[in-house]
Scaffold this active site. Structure first.
Site, PDB file in Angstrom:
ATOM      1  N   TYR A 267      -1.967  -1.317  10.497  1.00 44.79           N
ATOM      2  CA  TYR A 267      -2.044  -1.502   9.045  1.00 44.79           C
ATOM      3  C   TYR A 267      -0.779  -1.013   8.362  1.00 44.79           C
ATOM      4  CZ  TYR A 267      -3.856  -1.126   4.270  1.00 44.79           C
ATOM      5  OH  TYR A 267      -4.038  -1.245   2.909  1.00 44.79           O
TER       6      TYR A 267
ATOM      7  N   SER B 227       0.847  -1.194   0.000  1.00 49.39           N
ATOM      8  CA  SER B 227       0.000   0.000   0.000  1.00 49.39           C
ATOM      9  C   SER B 227       0.880   1.241   0.000  1.00 49.39           C
ATOM     10  CB  SER B 227      -0.895   0.012   1.242  1.00 49.39           C
ATOM     11  OG  SER B 227      -1.630   1.224   1.353  1.00 49.39           O
TER      12      SER B 227
END
Length: 259
Positions: free
Chosen positions: A156, A141
């Site tokens: 995350y 990401s």
């Protein structure tokens, strides 16, 4: 891509980027092991691939569960006999909360799915890739690699940063076997990840920023489609990227440059 006689494993293939990637690879002739933890999602992906004339092997597993993943990879090898491409995509946003608020159990869940799941995927498939070489693509990401402005997303971003670092480490270690390892780093994408996102007390850590024209410069704020991410993954998995390894490919319309 010319995927004739090639076999791929795609985790999280029941929705979003995983589903789009499974369909994209299958359209190029790749036999796709479509893995997801929800049987109904796997069945839907398998049906979509079959309707388009492709071949899918349905696999049910929680990527964080070693036993389930061992069984799934064994089933794929029994059916297909080889493995050439691995797409480590399965993941969750998990709980977004301040570091002094998020519980150990919530932290562990995000790390288990996103990072342990990637480890297990590679751990169990690399022995098969070593036979003839191949390609691994890890879906990381922009969060944790270029941007750190998502309030409360500590678990995350830690997992996504670790995934990206792992791709570089594995690119070097596995090069001698003809295995290429790359990561894609998507920005905001239209998926159902919101179903695996929980938020708590974010105002305590949010840094207020306003982008009047949206935070994705290339598309005036519109997020990417899963197919746009899948196209980039397919390139990295193809022979067109035969000299590309250890690369992080940002697919975010310039979002991470702004944020």
């Amino acid at each position: 891509m010319d995927g004739t006689d090639k076999v791929a494993l795609v985790t999280g293939a029941g929705s979003g980027v995983g589903e789009a990637t499974a369909l994209r690879l299958a359209s190029g002739g790749v036999t796709v092991g479509a893995l997801d933890m929800l049987p109904e999602r796997v069945a839907a992906t398998e049906a979509a691939i079959a309707a388009a004339g492709g071949t899918a092997i349905p696999l049910i597993a929680d990527v964080s569960d070693e036993g389930q993943m061992r069984a799934a990879v064994a089933a794929l090898m029994e059916r297909a006999g080889r493995l050439d491409i691995v797409i480590a995509n399965a993941g969750i946003n998990g709980m977004w909360a301040p570091i002094d608020d998020i519980t150990p159990a919530e932290w562990d869940k995000t790390i288990a799915v996103n990072l342990r799941g990637t480890y297990l995927t590679l751990h169990l498939t690399v022995p098969h890739l070593k036979r003839q070489g191949g390609a691994i693509v890890i879906v990381s990401s922009i969060n944790g690699t270029r941007t750190f402005t998502t309030a409360g997303a500590g678990a995350y971003t830690a997992a996504k940063a670790a995934q990206a670092a792992l791709s570089n480490q594995m690119a070097l270690e596995l090069a001698r076997y003809g295995i290429r390892v790359n990561a894609v780093c998507p920005g905001t994408t239209r998926t159902n990840m919101s179903q695996n996102t929980w938020r708590r007390n974010l105002e305590a850590v949010r840094i207020p920023v306003e982008w009047p024209e949206g935070q994705i410069p290339l598309t005036k704020g519109q997020p990417a489609s899963p197919a746009e991410i899948a196209d980039a993954i397919a390139f990295l998995a193809s022979d067109d990227a035969r000299h590309v390894t250890g690369t992080w490919l940002y697919i975010d319309g310039g979002q991470s440059l702004l944020r």
